[in-house]
Design an enzyme around this catalytic site. Structure first.
Site, mmCIF file in Angstrom:
data_model
loop_
_atom_site.group_PDB
_atom_site.id
_atom_site.type_symbol
_atom_site.label_atom_id
_atom_site.label_comp_id
_atom_site.label_asym_id
_atom_site.label_seq_id
_atom_site.Cartn_x
_atom_site.Cartn_y
_atom_site.Cartn_z
ATOM 1 N N LEU A 1 10.843 -20.873 -4.202
ATOM 2 C CA LEU A 1 9.879 -19.934 -3.597
ATOM 3 C C LEU A 1 8.613 -19.974 -4.429
ATOM 4 O O LEU A 1 8.669 -19.908 -5.656
ATOM 5 C CB LEU A 1 10.436 -18.507 -3.623
ATOM 6 C CG LEU A 1 9.433 -17.407 -3.218
ATOM 7 C CD1 LEU A 1 9.188 -17.421 -1.706
ATOM 8 C CD2 LEU A 1 9.924 -16.019 -3.634
ATOM 9 N N HIS B 1 2.931 3.358 -8.897
ATOM 10 C CA HIS B 1 2.816 1.912 -9.146
ATOM 11 C C HIS B 1 4.074 1.393 -9.840
ATOM 12 O O HIS B 1 4.575 0.322 -9.541
ATOM 13 C CB HIS B 1 1.582 1.613 -10.005
ATOM 14 C CG HIS B 1 0.287 1.998 -9.340
ATOM 15 N ND1 HIS B 1 0.029 1.690 -8.023
ATOM 16 C CD2 HIS B 1 -0.811 2.655 -9.791
ATOM 17 C CE1 HIS B 1 -1.171 2.150 -7.692
ATOM 18 N NE2 HIS B 1 -1.699 2.744 -8.746
ATOM 19 N N ASP C 1 0.833 -1.200 0.000
ATOM 20 C CA ASP C 1 0.000 0.000 0.000
ATOM 21 C C ASP C 1 0.876 1.261 0.000
ATOM 22 O O ASP C 1 1.967 1.258 0.554
ATOM 23 C CB ASP C 1 -0.891 -0.023 1.250
ATOM 24 C CG ASP C 1 -2.057 0.941 1.137
ATOM 25 O OD1 ASP C 1 -2.318 1.452 0.030
ATOM 26 O OD2 ASP C 1 -2.708 1.182 2.173
#
Ligand code: FPP
Length: 252
Positions: A141, A47, A30
């Protein structure tokens, strides 16, 4: 003498000594918009800068031995943002995949993309398919990218899938248990998150992984997402390593 903040490498060494690394870390990324506004720039600029933070955090997760990293990249509510911002986010997703797919594959990262993907643009959908297929055999991962995702919608979807099984005579309503329910979630074969990090100081779950976060430890970072990196991830992991998890029981 002024104290010097430990470097990312020192924090990583400490994580390794301490042990008990969270298996699954989830992140609500955020603050991109505020980061851009602070620089008098349009929100998509934030972004784009957030994409660099994604890269660092994936690297840090691999280095510290996290097994699953879940990133909330685009919520169902985000479809209500201005069209120009949605378009920017979709093309960033394509760009991220085009740029990172080789490195993700070579580093042993398996990418999964979870959410209502039929709402994606055709170009974004084919980028998603490409990265999923190209990384499917990796196991160092697991990187879950949640896109067009909402926790409540995921629960409704699971209920529908169970109802369809009942209707088809595959399941009796009495047999519906927590594990039957869990098996219908996007994260069916994933451990629940041990640690949720939310950046930018907001203290909300925002419809992310509602079922899965029943006992997740929360870490709220004041840092805006584009400024979050390996160092900040390592600080959150170290904080987690010093907690006592009781899952509703008394101390051992
Ligand atoms: C929240 O910040 C962030 C998002 C809605 C998008 C997250 C996207 C990225 C980090 C970049 C792309 C990522 C990938 C995986 C390709 P906000 O816009 O709500 O910030 P604000 O609260 O300051 O307005």
């Amino acid at each position: 003498m002024p104290s010097v903040a430990p470097s990312a490498e020192e924090l990583l060494a400490q994580i390794r000594i301490q042990g008990g690394v969270p298996r699954h870390v989830a992140i609500i990324m955020d603050g991109n918009g505020r980061w851009a506004q602070e620089r008098l720039m349009p929100r998509p600029y934030g972004h784009r800068s957030g994409m660099k933070a994604v890269r660092e955090v994936v690297e840090g997760a691999v280095e510290s031995g996290v097994s699953v990293l879940s990133l909330f990249a685009f919520s169902q509510e985000n479809w209500q943002r201005p069209r120009i911002e949605i378009r920017a986010l979709m093309s960033l997703l394509e760009e991220y995949i085009a740029r990172e797919v080789n490195e993700l594959r070579d580093r042993g990262v398996q990418v999964r993309v979870l959410g209502e993907l039929d709402r994606l643009t055709p170009a974004a959908a084919s980028a998603v398919e490409r990265v999923v297929v190209e990384t499917e055999h990796n196991d160092r991962l697991q990187l879950n990218l949640f896109i067009s995702y909402g926790g409540r919608a995921e629960l409704v979807r699971a209920a529908r899938l169970l109802a369809a099984d009942v209707q088809a005579g595959l399941l009796n309503p009495d047999q519906i248990s927590e594990s039957e329910f869990q098996a219908k979630l996007y994260t069916a074969d994933c451990p629940d998150p041990d640690l949720l990090i939310r950046t930018s100081g907001e203290q909300r779950i925002s419809n992310f992984l509602l079922w899965q976060m029943a006992y997740t430890e929360l870490f709220i970072s004041p840092v805006l997402w584009p400024d979050f990196g390996r160092r900040e991830l390592f600080e959150a992991i170290l904080d987690y390593q010093n907690r006592e998890r009781r899952f509703g029981r008394v101390p051992a």
